[in-house]
Write a protein that holds these residues in place. Structure first.
Motif, PDB file in Angstrom:
ATOM      1  N   ASP A 112      15.535  11.260   3.022  1.00  0.00           N
ATOM      2  CA  ASP A 112      15.919  12.680   3.001  1.00  0.00           C
ATOM      3  C   ASP A 112      17.330  12.844   2.451  1.00  0.00           C
ATOM      4  O   ASP A 112      17.610  13.768   1.669  1.00  0.00           O
ATOM      5  CB  ASP A 112      15.852  13.270   4.412  1.00  0.00           C
ATOM      6  CG  ASP A 112      14.426  13.439   4.906  1.00  0.00           C
ATOM      7  OD1 ASP A 112      13.520  13.511   4.061  1.00  0.00           O
ATOM      8  OD2 ASP A 112      14.232  13.480   6.136  1.00  0.00           O
ATOM      9  N   TYR A 113      18.229  11.950   2.891  1.00  0.00           N
ATOM     10  CA  TYR A 113      19.616  12.041   2.411  1.00  0.00           C
ATOM     11  C   TYR A 113      19.674  11.829   0.894  1.00  0.00           C
ATOM     12  O   TYR A 113      20.383  12.567   0.187  1.00  0.00           O
ATOM     13  CB  TYR A 113      20.494  11.006   3.107  1.00  0.00           C
ATOM     14  CG  TYR A 113      21.910  10.978   2.559  1.00  0.00           C
ATOM     15  CD1 TYR A 113      22.839  11.948   2.929  1.00  0.00           C
ATOM     16  CD2 TYR A 113      22.301  10.007   1.646  1.00  0.00           C
ATOM     17  CE1 TYR A 113      24.127  11.950   2.405  1.00  0.00           C
ATOM     18  CE2 TYR A 113      23.585   9.999   1.112  1.00  0.00           C
ATOM     19  CZ  TYR A 113      24.478  10.970   1.508  1.00  0.00           C
ATOM     20  OH  TYR A 113      25.747  10.971   0.983  1.00  0.00           O
ATOM     21  N   LEU A 114      18.931  10.861   0.392  1.00  0.00           N
ATOM     22  CA  LEU A 114      18.930  10.623  -1.052  1.00  0.00           C
ATOM     23  C   LEU A 114      18.356  11.820  -1.808  1.00  0.00           C
ATOM     24  O   LEU A 114      18.836  12.180  -2.877  1.00  0.00           O
ATOM     25  CB  LEU A 114      18.130   9.358  -1.363  1.00  0.00           C
ATOM     26  CG  LEU A 114      18.749   8.032  -0.898  1.00  0.00           C
ATOM     27  CD1 LEU A 114      17.793   6.873  -1.182  1.00  0.00           C
ATOM     28  CD2 LEU A 114      20.090   7.798  -1.570  1.00  0.00           C
ATOM     29  N   ARG A 115      17.336  12.437  -1.223  1.00  0.00           N
ATOM     30  CA  ARG A 115      16.741  13.613  -1.872  1.00  0.00           C
ATOM     31  C   ARG A 115      17.732  14.781  -1.885  1.00  0.00           C
ATOM     32  O   ARG A 115      17.858  15.492  -2.897  1.00  0.00           O
ATOM     33  CB  ARG A 115      15.457  13.994  -1.130  1.00  0.00           C
ATOM     34  CG  ARG A 115      14.597  14.999  -1.867  1.00  0.00           C
ATOM     35  CD  ARG A 115      13.145  14.906  -1.381  1.00  0.00           C
ATOM     36  NE  ARG A 115      13.038  15.114   0.051  1.00  0.00           N
ATOM     37  CZ  ARG A 115      12.835  16.313   0.614  1.00  0.00           C
ATOM     38  NH1 ARG A 115      12.722  17.381  -0.162  1.00  0.00           N
ATOM     39  NH2 ARG A 115      12.717  16.426   1.914  1.00  0.00           N
ATOM     40  N   LEU A 116      18.447  14.981  -0.800  1.00  0.00           N
ATOM     41  CA  LEU A 116      19.465  16.033  -0.744  1.00  0.00           C
ATOM     42  C   LEU A 116      20.591  15.747  -1.730  1.00  0.00           C
ATOM     43  O   LEU A 116      21.022  16.642  -2.480  1.00  0.00           O
ATOM     44  CB  LEU A 116      20.036  16.139   0.668  1.00  0.00           C
ATOM     45  CG  LEU A 116      21.249  17.063   0.841  1.00  0.00           C
ATOM     46  CD1 LEU A 116      20.893  18.499   0.494  1.00  0.00           C
ATOM     47  CD2 LEU A 116      21.818  16.960   2.256  1.00  0.00           C
ATOM     48  N   SER A 117      21.056  14.499  -1.750  1.00  0.00           N
ATOM     49  CA  SER A 117      22.137  14.127  -2.657  1.00  0.00           C
ATOM     50  C   SER A 117      21.736  14.367  -4.113  1.00  0.00           C
ATOM     51  O   SER A 117      22.511  14.894  -4.912  1.00  0.00           O
ATOM     52  CB  SER A 117      22.511  12.669  -2.444  1.00  0.00           C
ATOM     53  OG  SER A 117      23.540  12.280  -3.336  1.00  0.00           O
ATOM     54  N   ALA A 118      20.497  14.003  -4.457  1.00  0.00           N
ATOM     55  CA  ALA A 118      20.029  14.201  -5.825  1.00  0.00           C
ATOM     56  C   ALA A 118      19.956  15.688  -6.171  1.00  0.00           C
ATOM     57  O   ALA A 118      20.325  16.103  -7.279  1.00  0.00           O
ATOM     58  CB  ALA A 118      18.665  13.545  -6.011  1.00  0.00           C
ATOM     59  N   ALA A 119      19.501  16.506  -5.222  1.00  0.00           N
ATOM     60  CA  ALA A 119      19.408  17.955  -5.456  1.00  0.00           C
ATOM     61  C   ALA A 119      20.793  18.552  -5.688  1.00  0.00           C
ATOM     62  O   ALA A 119      20.972  19.405  -6.570  1.00  0.00           O
ATOM     63  CB  ALA A 119      18.725  18.632  -4.277  1.00  0.00           C
ATOM     64  N   LEU A 120      21.772  18.116  -4.914  1.00  0.00           N
ATOM     65  CA  LEU A 120      23.127  18.644  -5.078  1.00  0.00           C
ATOM     66  C   LEU A 120      23.744  18.182  -6.396  1.00  0.00           C
ATOM     67  O   LEU A 120      24.431  18.953  -7.075  1.00  0.00           O
ATOM     68  CB  LEU A 120      24.006  18.207  -3.898  1.00  0.00           C
ATOM     69  CG  LEU A 120      23.622  18.765  -2.521  1.00  0.00           C
ATOM     70  CD1 LEU A 120      24.525  18.184  -1.437  1.00  0.00           C
ATOM     71  CD2 LEU A 120      23.702  20.295  -2.518  1.00  0.00           C
ATOM     72  N   GLN A 121      23.503  16.935  -6.763  1.00  0.00           N
ATOM     73  CA  GLN A 121      24.074  16.416  -8.002  1.00  0.00           C
ATOM     74  C   GLN A 121      23.462  17.086  -9.233  1.00  0.00           C
ATOM     75  O   GLN A 121      24.113  17.144 -10.279  1.00  0.00           O
ATOM     76  CB  GLN A 121      23.891  14.902  -8.064  1.00  0.00           C
ATOM     77  CG  GLN A 121      24.749  14.146  -7.064  1.00  0.00           C
ATOM     78  CD  GLN A 121      24.514  12.652  -7.117  1.00  0.00           C
ATOM     79  OE1 GLN A 121      24.374  12.083  -8.191  1.00  0.00           O
ATOM     80  NE2 GLN A 121      24.464  12.005  -5.966  1.00  0.00           N
TER      81      GLN A 121
END
Length: 359
Positions: free
Chosen positions: A294-303
């Motif tokens: 989930d954290y990686l998915r959130l980080s990718a969305a923000l980037q």
């Protein structure tokens, strides 16, 4: 009458000279069905109709559209724009191809494939607003061009009946997001060539009083050694906004510089910047972050969001992550770009920081 006849013959000879100096202007061979002159349209040359060429062409077309909207020739270098260009295809409403034919200096025909792209106006406006790009308001003025050309036989006015001579200038203005008009070419206007040549802005403004708006682009194009030189003055309601000169071997390109200088003068006076000078630090909370995935998915969305310049995690709790974001245009820009299929704002969850649910 003799003056007009002499002028007509002289300008026809000048046009022939310009055509011989460079490849002819493109003539559409499939009619006018595909053109990109609208504010949210653009046309770019491509080497083929392959997918890779189309993707690259769409990105270049988006640069043109953002440049039209903002008036900024260097729009691609602004923060966040490069990131948006990589997903330019997401904003496309439709595209088409056009085959242009021209004749080279040797007389042999040449063909060029043009990609014509139409972008979704609402999505492009959202991108421009989120990135805080300067806005050149509409409707935009249509200044009158008072252009004189001396090919070695004395200066002559380019009036409406000789608009093909000014075509490179007029087309470049459209690419910059505005239009230029030509005087009718009456005998009185033909006689004003001397005022154009000596840069008498007052005399030209008085002669131009019948046209609206009260803006004039005054220019003269003449031989300069083996090349050409153009001197320009842009006048707005009697006030000189800019003076500049350009030189070049190509008469058409030298002539087109008048449209660039006119656009730059108008933008400097009328465009309004909307972006803060520096990124805004915004505390935010994200829920639904339960696992490393989930954290990686959130980080990718923000980037992927070009308004997000930096991400600094502050505190992690079960199902909840607090971060500080550096936002190019503040929370308003973030909200414009947030993908609701990934992030949805929760109302009333936190009075101190916006809360978004990771879906």
């Amino acid at each position: 009458m003799r003056l007009l006849a002499h002028t007509t013959r002289g300008l026809a000879w000048t046009l022939a000279l310009l055509l011989a100096a460079t490849p002819a202007l493109a003539q559409r061979v499939e009619g006018d069905r595909a053109s990109g002159e609208g504010m949210y349209e653009a046309e770019v040359p491509v080497r083929s109709q392959s997918e890779s060429e189309r993707e690259t062409g769409i990105a270049r077309a988006l640069v043109q559209v953002l440049a039209k909207l903002s008036g900024d020739r260097s729009i691609a270098s602004r923060p966040g724009v490069g990131q948006e260009l990589r997903r330019a295809a997401d904003y496309v409403e439709g595209y088409d191809y056009r085959q242009d034919e021209s004749v080279g200096a040797s007389g042999a025909p040449t063909f060029r494939t043009m990609l014509v792209v139409r972008f979704d106006a609402d999505q492009v406006d959202a991108v421009a607003g989120a990135l805080g790009l300067p806005v050149w308001p509409q409707p935009r003025p249509k200044p009158v061009v008072w252009l004189a050309i001396d090919d070695g036989n004395g200066p002559r006015l380019v009036g409406l009946q000789h608009n093909n001579v000014a075509r490179p200038l007029l087309e470049r203005a459209v690419q910059r997001g505005y239009r230029l008009g030509l005087p009718s070419g009456s005998a009185a206007e033909q006689a004003a060539v001397g005022a154009i040549w000596r840069g008498d802005t007052g005399a030209i403004a008085r002669l131009s009083a019948r046209y609206q708006p009260p803006m004039q682009l005054i220019g003269k194009l003449y031989r300069d050694g083996a090349g050409w030189k153009a001197d320009w003055i842009f006048v707005d309601n009697g006030r000189v906004l800019s003076r500049w000169s350009e030189e070049g071997a190509d008469a058409r390109r030298t002539l087109a510089t008048g449209a660039d200088g006119g656009a730059d003068a108008l933008i400097k006076r009328y465009a309004k910047a909307t972006a803060p000078a520096d990124p805004v630090v915004q505390r935010m909370v994200f829920t639904g972050v339960r696992t490393g995935a989930d954290y990686l998915r959130l980080s990718a969305a923000l980037q992927r969001m070009s308004v997000v310049r930096a991400i600094r995690p502050q505190r992690a709790m079960p199902d909840r992550l607090e971060v500080e974001l550096d936002l190019l245009t503040g929370l308003a820009g973030f909200r414009r770009m947030a993908d609701e299929d990934v992030l949805i704002e929760m109302e009333g969850e936190d009075v101190l920081a916006p809360v978004y649910l990771l879906r």
